[in-house]
Write an enzyme that holds these catalytic residues in place. Sequence first.
Site, PDB file in Angstrom:
ATOM      1  N   CYS A 156      -0.831 -40.089 -53.729  1.00  0.00           N
ATOM      2  CA  CYS A 156       0.509 -39.783 -53.463  1.00  0.00           C
ATOM      3  C   CYS A 156       0.721 -38.635 -54.459  1.00  0.00           C
ATOM      4  CB  CYS A 156       1.324 -40.932 -53.940  1.00  0.00           C
ATOM      5  SG  CYS A 156       1.397 -42.526 -52.813  1.00  0.00           S
TER       6      CYS A 156
ATOM      7  N   LEU B 288       1.427 -41.422 -49.633  1.00  0.00           N
ATOM      8  CA  LEU B 288       0.824 -41.972 -48.832  1.00  0.00           C
ATOM      9  C   LEU B 288       0.653 -43.348 -48.770  1.00  0.00           C
ATOM     10  CD1 LEU B 288      -1.888 -41.258 -46.862  1.00  0.00           C
ATOM     11  CD2 LEU B 288      -3.282 -41.548 -49.048  1.00  0.00           C
TER      12      LEU B 288
ATOM     13  N   ASN C 268       1.408 -42.372 -59.105  1.00  0.00           N
ATOM     14  CA  ASN C 268       0.352 -42.166 -58.066  1.00  0.00           C
ATOM     15  C   ASN C 268      -0.460 -43.074 -58.496  1.00  0.00           C
ATOM     16  OD1 ASN C 268      -1.873 -39.450 -57.627  1.00  0.00           O
ATOM     17  ND2 ASN C 268      -1.629 -41.157 -56.545  1.00  0.00           N
ATOM     18  N   GLY C 269      -1.065 -43.755 -57.852  1.00  0.00           N
ATOM     19  CA  GLY C 269      -2.126 -44.718 -58.384  1.00  0.00           C
ATOM     20  C   GLY C 269      -2.175 -45.974 -57.944  1.00  0.00           C
TER      21      GLY C 269
ATOM     22  N   THR D 174     -20.489 -25.481 -60.806  1.00  0.00           N
ATOM     23  CA  THR D 174     -21.111 -26.628 -60.093  1.00  0.00           C
ATOM     24  C   THR D 174     -19.910 -27.389 -59.463  1.00  0.00           C
ATOM     25  OG1 THR D 174     -22.529 -28.665 -60.423  1.00  0.00           O
ATOM     26  CG2 THR D 174     -20.971 -28.066 -62.096  1.00  0.00           C
TER      27      THR D 174
ATOM     28  N   ARG E  71     -19.150 -25.737 -56.028  1.00  0.00           N
ATOM     29  CA  ARG E  71     -20.375 -25.968 -55.046  1.00  0.00           C
ATOM     30  C   ARG E  71     -20.285 -27.439 -54.500  1.00  0.00           C
ATOM     31  NH1 ARG E  71     -25.474 -23.937 -58.702  1.00  0.00           N
ATOM     32  NH2 ARG E  71     -25.192 -21.785 -58.670  1.00  0.00           N
TER      33      ARG E  71
END
Length: 553
Positions: A2, A50, A75-76, A333, A336
């Site tokens: 969320c 969500l 959110n969690g 990194t 990528r």
Amino acid sequence: MCGIWAIFGSDGDISFQCNSVHKIAHRGPDAFRIESIHHFQNSCLGFHRLAIVDDLCGMQPMRTFQHPYVYLIYNGEIFNFKELQKTFGFKQDTECDGEAIIHLYAKGGIEFAAQNLDGVFFFCLWDTANRKVFIGRDTFGVRPGFRVSTETGFMAVCSEAKGLINLSINQSAAMPTSQVEQFPPGNVETYSLDAQGRAFLTEKTCFHKIGEPPMYTTFPVEIGSDIKKNIRDLLTMAVRKRLMADVRVGCLLSGGLDSSLVTALVVQESKKLGVDYKIQTFSIGMEGSTDLEHARKVAKFLDTDHHELVFTPEEGVEAVENVIYHLESYDITTVRASVGMYLISKYIKEKSNSTVILSGEGSDEIAMGYIYFHKAPSAEEADEESRRLCRDLYMYDVLRSDRTTAAWGLEVRVPFLDHRFSSYYMSLPADVKMPQDGVEKHLLRSAFAGEGLIPDEVLWRPKEAFSDGVSSVTLSWYEVLQTHIDSRINDSELEEAAKTFSHNPPHSKEALYYRRMFEKHYPGMGRWLPYYWMPKWSKTNDPSARTLKHYKQ
């Protein structure tokens, strides 16, 4: 996944300020609400949802009949919310896991609440009766969180930094963008509101440190004298609790040790819980990818509903700028590795009905899984490096897994960062966790040896970084990127780069390319990244595992 957003004490155009909340709409495509509390000036709460648990009553800002003066956005996932009800004797108005935060706060205060949460979270709780605002974030920072506060009482929080830039403190003054900071994991902060709704920091507390055993009541796992059995049991429970969802659960499957173990345990535990669908697994790579090959073997072994996405070098390169925008990072990194995860998340959203995705992040940091640990001077130094990596995870691999999935409205869950599993594993003697017989994560592998959970060739498959595994054997993903970038940046531009970017000066054309894209979207915010991730104890100028001597051997 969320998205939360809140603002306090703004004298600017509040309606204009609230437009910023829509910059995180991708995190919650199911519903949106923004709410101002009428007797507090220039303050409001915003939320993009969500829907994962309790689709009917889970909208936020959340309030309860028992504590109507408390507003919560978060959110969690709180995995032990039902156990908390039994332990502390409160009754919830909804089946939403996060409602437990309100009841715990009412019972013992905000630090007490945070200490009792088995889960991952970033929350903002507003106690209107006592004119207090509290912000908290989980121990590893699995769920992202940013905040800004000024001496004049302006304060704002958001799941991602993009929702806080370009705000204004008042009608005539823009907020300094340099004040947008990551909220520190494992901490809670308390703010007092004055009569004008301005917020002033009054207390900051670290409620839990990485490696410490948790204090909360949660699912029981009996710890005995058999280390390997303990590892198996704790990781199994870490996966089991992360199956809590009212939507379909799937797995990212690279064919490496970590994602394969997680997927196998998801398949095993979902059957025990009576899940009536095949687990969907998702793999990505370029043509000839080693990950695709091994993931295919694991999926067949586990009988999953397997999906493969083969991407071209051109498609990968084209995604880089969107990836950097969502990451809010220019780390080499991280960028990528994020491209493949971003593209497979897009595929999952568009081509499947899985919403919650389990992944193997965190294992390399906790279990000394990176190839460069073979070069550690001693077990003690390896252990300290492992702990450092864990402390910084929220700025690198955890950031990558959250942002690339959230960009497409998915929720990622990471069992290896379960508090009980991680604290137990980190408490083991350093020499036991070291690479053995030329094999990294030897202890973790041997804990599952003989269990028949995944094929032996995968159980003992050497470490390969995600950004390398998606490559073909003959053409590395990092080489594709560097070839593309080489013709777009000349040597003189690279030589001048250090003058332009004094913090983390780019030392390669690839680094400069990513930094320019980052600055396009987040000008002057380069200090969000404290340093470039690089392998330790290794003579290399590139973070790819393929450049390391042990990998080549």
